[in-house]
Design a protein around this motif. Sequence first.
Motif, short mmCIF file in Angstrom:
data_model
loop_
_atom_site.label_atom_id
_atom_site.label_comp_id
_atom_site.label_asym_id
_atom_site.label_seq_id
_atom_site.Cartn_x
_atom_site.Cartn_y
_atom_site.Cartn_z
N LEU A 56 -6.87 138.10 61.14
CA LEU A 56 -6.15 136.63 61.25
C LEU A 56 -4.78 136.75 61.84
CD1 LEU A 56 -7.20 135.28 57.76
CD2 LEU A 56 -8.16 134.65 59.76
N ALA A 57 -4.10 137.70 61.73
CA ALA A 57 -2.88 137.86 62.35
C ALA A 57 -3.05 138.04 63.79
CB ALA A 57 -2.06 139.24 61.86
N SER A 58 -3.97 138.91 64.30
CA SER A 58 -4.06 139.11 65.64
C SER A 58 -4.58 137.67 66.23
CB SER A 58 -5.32 140.22 65.88
OG SER A 58 -4.94 141.35 65.31
N LEU A 59 -5.59 137.01 65.82
CA LEU A 59 -6.06 135.72 66.22
C LEU A 59 -4.64 134.99 66.43
CD1 LEU A 59 -9.23 135.03 64.54
CD2 LEU A 59 -8.98 135.36 66.97
N SER A 60 -3.94 134.73 65.30
CA SER A 60 -2.61 133.74 65.31
C SER A 60 -1.74 134.21 66.57
CB SER A 60 -1.95 133.90 63.95
OG SER A 60 -0.76 133.29 63.92
N ALA A 61 -1.66 135.71 66.74
CA ALA A 61 -0.77 136.19 67.83
C ALA A 61 -1.42 135.81 69.22
CB ALA A 61 -0.62 137.71 67.86
N SER A 62 -2.55 135.64 69.12
CA SER A 62 -3.23 135.54 70.62
C SER A 62 -3.22 134.06 70.99
CB SER A 62 -4.84 136.09 70.50
OG SER A 62 -5.40 135.97 71.70
N GLN A 63 -3.14 133.12 69.80
CA GLN A 63 -3.26 131.75 69.92
C GLN A 63 -1.71 131.47 70.37
OE1 GLN A 63 -5.84 129.66 70.24
NE2 GLN A 63 -7.20 131.50 69.92
N GLU A 64 -0.99 131.86 70.02
CA GLU A 64 0.55 131.82 70.76
C GLU A 64 0.80 132.10 71.86
OE1 GLU A 64 3.09 133.77 67.68
OE2 GLU A 64 2.63 132.46 66.17
N ILE A 65 0.13 133.10 72.73
CA ILE A 65 0.15 133.55 73.82
C ILE A 65 -0.02 132.24 74.86
CG2 ILE A 65 -0.46 135.04 75.91
CD1 ILE A 65 -0.79 137.22 73.37
N VAL A 66 0.83 131.99 76.22
CA VAL A 66 0.60 130.83 76.96
C VAL A 66 0.10 131.93 78.22
CG1 VAL A 66 1.50 129.04 78.24
CG2 VAL A 66 2.32 129.68 75.94
N GLU A 67 -1.09 131.28 78.59
CA GLU A 67 -1.69 132.01 79.71
C GLU A 67 -2.16 130.91 80.88
OE1 GLU A 67 -4.31 135.52 79.62
OE2 GLU A 67 -5.90 134.13 80.11
N LEU A 68 -1.49 131.07 82.11
CA LEU A 68 -2.02 130.07 83.16
C LEU A 68 -2.72 130.78 84.24
CD1 LEU A 68 1.31 128.27 83.39
CD2 LEU A 68 -0.56 127.65 81.90
N VAL A 69 -3.93 130.50 84.67
CA VAL A 69 -4.81 131.04 85.45
C VAL A 69 -5.19 130.20 86.69
CG1 VAL A 69 -6.92 132.38 85.82
CG2 VAL A 69 -5.95 132.55 83.73
N ASP A 70 -4.83 130.38 87.72
CA ASP A 70 -4.90 129.69 89.02
C ASP A 70 -5.56 130.26 90.08
OD1 ASP A 70 -4.37 127.20 90.69
OD2 ASP A 70 -3.14 128.17 91.88
N ARG A 71 -6.97 129.93 90.32
CA ARG A 71 -7.93 130.66 91.48
C ARG A 71 -7.34 129.88 92.64
NH1 ARG A 71 -14.45 130.72 92.08
NH2 ARG A 71 -14.34 131.25 94.18
N TYR A 72 -7.00 130.59 93.69
CA TYR A 72 -6.71 129.87 95.02
C TYR A 72 -7.29 130.41 96.21
CZ TYR A 72 -4.24 134.79 95.56
OH TYR A 72 -3.82 136.00 95.83
#
Length: 343
Positions: A56-72
């Motif tokens: 649960l702690a790992s999932l919580s930490a993963s959800q807090e990460i902001v990730e932006l993916v832009d295929r160009y």
Amino acid sequence: MSVSGSESEASRRSSQKPKYSKFTQQELPACKPLLTPGIVIGAFSLIGIVFVPIGLASLSASQEIVELVDRYDEECVTASDKIGFIQDSKVNKACTRKITVPKPMKGPIHVYYQLENYYQNHRRYVKSRSDQQLRSKDYKDPVAVIKSCDPEATSTDGALIVPCGLIAWSLFNDTYAFSVNKKEVPVNKKNIAWASDKNSKFGSDVFPRNFQKGGLIGGANLNEKLPLSEQEDLIVWMRTAALPTFRKLYGRIESDIMASDEITVVIQNNYNTYSFGGTKALVLSTASWIGGKNNFIGIAYVAVGGICLFLAMGFVVLYVIKPRTLGDPSYLSWNKEDSGYSH
């Protein structure tokens, strides 16, 4: 007696029988736990109690990460002939992309390039390098270099290429320039490679020579005034990926970016992934104590812990409904009374 003694000594020496020891005879002390219902239920419960909170702690930490993916790769090619466009050195390949940040991103923000359908684990590709050449300037064995690095071992005039091989030759050469709300943001490209690679695998006295001067034009060029140990883009690239979809660290943005900010990225779309059907994407990501965004670790811990708790409860119910005395000799088959059989 002396004759028989010498014969027995010779016989002992010629014998293949190993010398006696508790290890060879498997007589070492061993722990043989008795798996009583209490021990089994306690072990499963302990694993569940430990694993579920970690998951649960790992999932919580993963959800807090902001990730932006832009295929160009598709949008940054204006011509219908994509291969011809990317191979034409006279065409301006600059491409501007705009990304809106959905949530605050706290620095450092990691900048990655992501490639798909790119098999860096191909045997011929992985073997096309010379580790001795990368480490030492004194290594100049032409036969060994050609054998290790063919077809990118020598330049058109026959001189050895440093660094040689297909991995170095295909170095990623797209570049990114960032601005946030029309204000330029620098990218820190220091310490993006592993310290062990810089210190042990790439020599501080080895400088590029004749690079990208072979029969085929590959990826990026290298600064001939910098030793290989300081060319971190090359070091990151030469740590080959195991899977056809991978990310490699391009640099870091050290400043924070707020929600709703607009990131403008000017991309020099130079790298040819069109010849083999590959794709390219730019990735911006924050990090936490578990690293980048990864839900698998948390899901795995929760799943294993949940299964263990379920088994523990199942054993408790089974033990309550149908208890059994541990080690009761009356349950032995020869102690059971059989009405149809008399002793």
